[in-house]
Design a protein around this motif. Structure first.
Motif, PDB file in Angstrom:
ATOM      1  N   THR A   2      88.279 -12.475 119.552  1.00  0.00           N
ATOM      2  CA  THR A   2      88.800 -12.290 117.917  1.00  0.00           C
ATOM      3  C   THR A   2      87.452 -11.574 117.446  1.00  0.00           C
ATOM      4  N   ILE A   3      87.977 -10.829 116.475  1.00  0.00           N
ATOM      5  CA  ILE A   3      86.779 -10.192 115.479  1.00  0.00           C
ATOM      6  C   ILE A   3      85.718 -11.146 115.053  1.00  0.00           C
ATOM      7  N   GLU A   4      86.208 -12.341 114.763  1.00  0.00           N
ATOM      8  CA  GLU A   4      85.066 -13.510 114.434  1.00  0.00           C
ATOM      9  C   GLU A   4      83.951 -13.569 115.566  1.00  0.00           C
ATOM     10  N   GLN A   5      84.519 -13.779 116.718  1.00  0.00           N
ATOM     11  CA  GLN A   5      83.980 -13.939 117.837  1.00  0.00           C
ATOM     12  C   GLN A   5      82.861 -12.766 118.269  1.00  0.00           C
ATOM     13  N   ALA A   6      83.660 -11.562 117.780  1.00  0.00           N
ATOM     14  CA  ALA A   6      82.999 -10.283 118.218  1.00  0.00           C
ATOM     15  C   ALA A   6      81.469 -10.151 117.234  1.00  0.00           C
ATOM     16  N   PHE A   7      81.949 -10.644 115.912  1.00  0.00           N
ATOM     17  CA  PHE A   7      80.834 -10.516 114.993  1.00  0.00           C
ATOM     18  C   PHE A   7      79.774 -11.236 115.328  1.00  0.00           C
ATOM     19  N   ALA A   8      80.178 -12.634 115.531  1.00  0.00           N
ATOM     20  CA  ALA A   8      78.984 -13.595 115.821  1.00  0.00           C
ATOM     21  C   ALA A   8      78.242 -13.289 117.130  1.00  0.00           C
ATOM     22  N   GLU A   9      78.950 -12.579 118.022  1.00  0.00           N
ATOM     23  CA  GLU A   9      78.028 -12.256 119.354  1.00  0.00           C
ATOM     24  C   GLU A   9      77.053 -10.829 119.102  1.00  0.00           C
ATOM     25  N   TRP A  10      77.673 -10.028 118.231  1.00  0.00           N
ATOM     26  CA  TRP A  10      76.511  -8.994 117.470  1.00  0.00           C
ATOM     27  C   TRP A  10      75.335  -9.640 116.848  1.00  0.00           C
ATOM     28  N   ILE A  11      75.825 -10.496 115.930  1.00  0.00           N
ATOM     29  CA  ILE A  11      74.370 -11.138 115.019  1.00  0.00           C
ATOM     30  C   ILE A  11      73.744 -11.788 116.101  1.00  0.00           C
ATOM     31  N   ASN A  17      67.149 -10.439 119.876  1.00  0.00           N
ATOM     32  CA  ASN A  17      66.129  -9.306 120.278  1.00  0.00           C
ATOM     33  C   ASN A  17      65.321  -8.634 119.284  1.00  0.00           C
ATOM     34  N   GLU A  18      65.345  -9.211 117.889  1.00  0.00           N
ATOM     35  CA  GLU A  18      64.685  -8.432 116.889  1.00  0.00           C
ATOM     36  C   GLU A  18      63.918  -9.609 116.167  1.00  0.00           C
ATOM     37  N   ASP A  60      63.886  -0.297 105.389  1.00  0.00           N
ATOM     38  CA  ASP A  60      62.643  -1.029 106.099  1.00  0.00           C
ATOM     39  C   ASP A  60      62.932  -1.599 107.471  1.00  0.00           C
ATOM     40  N   PHE A  61      63.936  -1.907 107.716  1.00  0.00           N
ATOM     41  CA  PHE A  61      64.426  -2.647 109.097  1.00  0.00           C
ATOM     42  C   PHE A  61      65.852  -2.004 109.423  1.00  0.00           C
ATOM     43  N   GLU A  62      65.748  -1.689 110.702  1.00  0.00           N
ATOM     44  CA  GLU A  62      67.272  -1.348 111.552  1.00  0.00           C
ATOM     45  C   GLU A  62      67.167  -2.057 112.851  1.00  0.00           C
ATOM     46  N   PRO A  63      67.758  -2.732 113.151  1.00  0.00           N
ATOM     47  CA  PRO A  63      67.947  -3.346 114.470  1.00  0.00           C
ATOM     48  C   PRO A  63      68.369  -2.408 115.674  1.00  0.00           C
ATOM     49  N   LYS A  64      68.035  -2.380 116.806  1.00  0.00           N
ATOM     50  CA  LYS A  64      68.356  -1.599 117.882  1.00  0.00           C
ATOM     51  C   LYS A  64      70.019  -1.650 117.966  1.00  0.00           C
ATOM     52  N   GLN A  65      70.492  -2.563 117.710  1.00  0.00           N
ATOM     53  CA  GLN A  65      72.005  -2.655 117.820  1.00  0.00           C
ATOM     54  C   GLN A  65      72.426  -2.688 116.378  1.00  0.00           C
ATOM     55  N   LYS A  66      72.191  -1.764 115.767  1.00  0.00           N
ATOM     56  CA  LYS A  66      72.643  -1.419 114.159  1.00  0.00           C
ATOM     57  C   LYS A  66      74.012  -1.487 113.821  1.00  0.00           C
ATOM     58  N   TYR A  67      74.866  -1.098 114.951  1.00  0.00           N
ATOM     59  CA  TYR A  67      76.182  -0.886 114.403  1.00  0.00           C
ATOM     60  C   TYR A  67      77.412  -1.936 115.254  1.00  0.00           C
ATOM     61  N   THR A 102      68.313 -20.889 111.194  1.00  0.00           N
ATOM     62  CA  THR A 102      67.142 -20.250 112.053  1.00  0.00           C
ATOM     63  C   THR A 102      67.124 -18.819 112.392  1.00  0.00           C
ATOM     64  N   SER A 103      67.903 -18.345 111.723  1.00  0.00           N
ATOM     65  CA  SER A 103      68.013 -16.838 111.958  1.00  0.00           C
ATOM     66  C   SER A 103      67.018 -15.739 111.156  1.00  0.00           C
ATOM     67  N   LEU A 104      67.061 -14.642 111.559  1.00  0.00           N
ATOM     68  CA  LEU A 104      66.118 -13.798 110.982  1.00  0.00           C
ATOM     69  C   LEU A 104      66.430 -13.343 109.592  1.00  0.00           C
ATOM     70  N   PHE A 105      67.772 -13.894 108.931  1.00  0.00           N
ATOM     71  CA  PHE A 105      68.254 -13.613 107.659  1.00  0.00           C
ATOM     72  C   PHE A 105      67.639 -14.740 106.998  1.00  0.00           C
ATOM     73  N   ALA A 106      67.466 -16.154 107.265  1.00  0.00           N
ATOM     74  CA  ALA A 106      67.206 -17.155 106.814  1.00  0.00           C
ATOM     75  C   ALA A 106      66.160 -17.318 105.436  1.00  0.00           C
ATOM     76  N   ASN A 107      65.398 -16.542 105.306  1.00  0.00           N
ATOM     77  CA  ASN A 107      64.503 -16.171 104.312  1.00  0.00           C
ATOM     78  C   ASN A 107      64.817 -15.071 103.348  1.00  0.00           C
ATOM     79  N   ALA A 108      66.016 -14.515 103.437  1.00  0.00           N
ATOM     80  CA  ALA A 108      66.236 -13.342 102.591  1.00  0.00           C
ATOM     81  C   ALA A 108      66.436 -13.736 101.079  1.00  0.00           C
ATOM     82  N   LYS A 109      65.962 -12.929 100.400  1.00  0.00           N
ATOM     83  CA  LYS A 109      66.332 -13.211  98.881  1.00  0.00           C
ATOM     84  C   LYS A 109      67.785 -12.800  98.623  1.00  0.00           C
TER      85      LYS A 109
END
Length: 127
Positions: A2-11, A17-18, A60-67, A102-109
């Motif tokens: 599903t699109i939800e599974q694909a998105f979760a896998e990307w994230i 890796n980042e 200021d940040f772009e992951p290698k798997q940006k898209y 526990t993700s790299l997004f957790a501390n985002a403003k």
């Protein structure tokens, strides 16, 4: 898948890796249309202003798997509003998940999503 599974896998791959330091306080899940359909990209910024969307142009940040590609099989016959709504749903779902804590997004403003030539939708804001 599903699109939800694909998105979760990307994230999940980005989180595995980042790394980002605490200076990255804003994340934008940007949207645009290509000949292959709709795509999403991720950027991080040292800026975040809830009242000024220009912060998202400071990359200021772009992951290698940006898209992330929604794919023609999903985006055929969909307009940009449907893709905008879907992106909001996908990002909100992730922000509400246990993995987010526990993700790299957790501390985002702030975390937003939206088309490059439109308004950003704020998904998450911290003081």
């Amino acid at each position: 898948m599903t699109i939800e599974q694909a998105f979760a896998e990307w994230i999940d791959q980005i989180n595995e890796n980042e790394t980002v330091n605490n200076s990255i306080i804003g994340f934008n899940f940007g949207l645009f249309e290509t000949t292959k359909g709709f795509e999403m990209y991720l950027i991080g910024s040292k800026k975040f202003e809830i009242d000024d969307e220009d912060w998202a142009s400071y990359v200021d940040f772009e992951p290698k798997q940006k898209y992330f590609q929604f794919g023609k099989e999903f985006s055929a016959d969909k307009d940009w509003q449907a893709i905008q709504q879907l992106s909001e749903k996908l990002v909100r779902s992730y922000v509400g998940s246990e993995k987010f804590k526990t993700s790299l997004f957790a501390n985002a403003k702030g975390i937003t999503t939206g088309f490059d030539d439109g308004n950003l939708t704020v998904i998450n804001v911290k003081d």
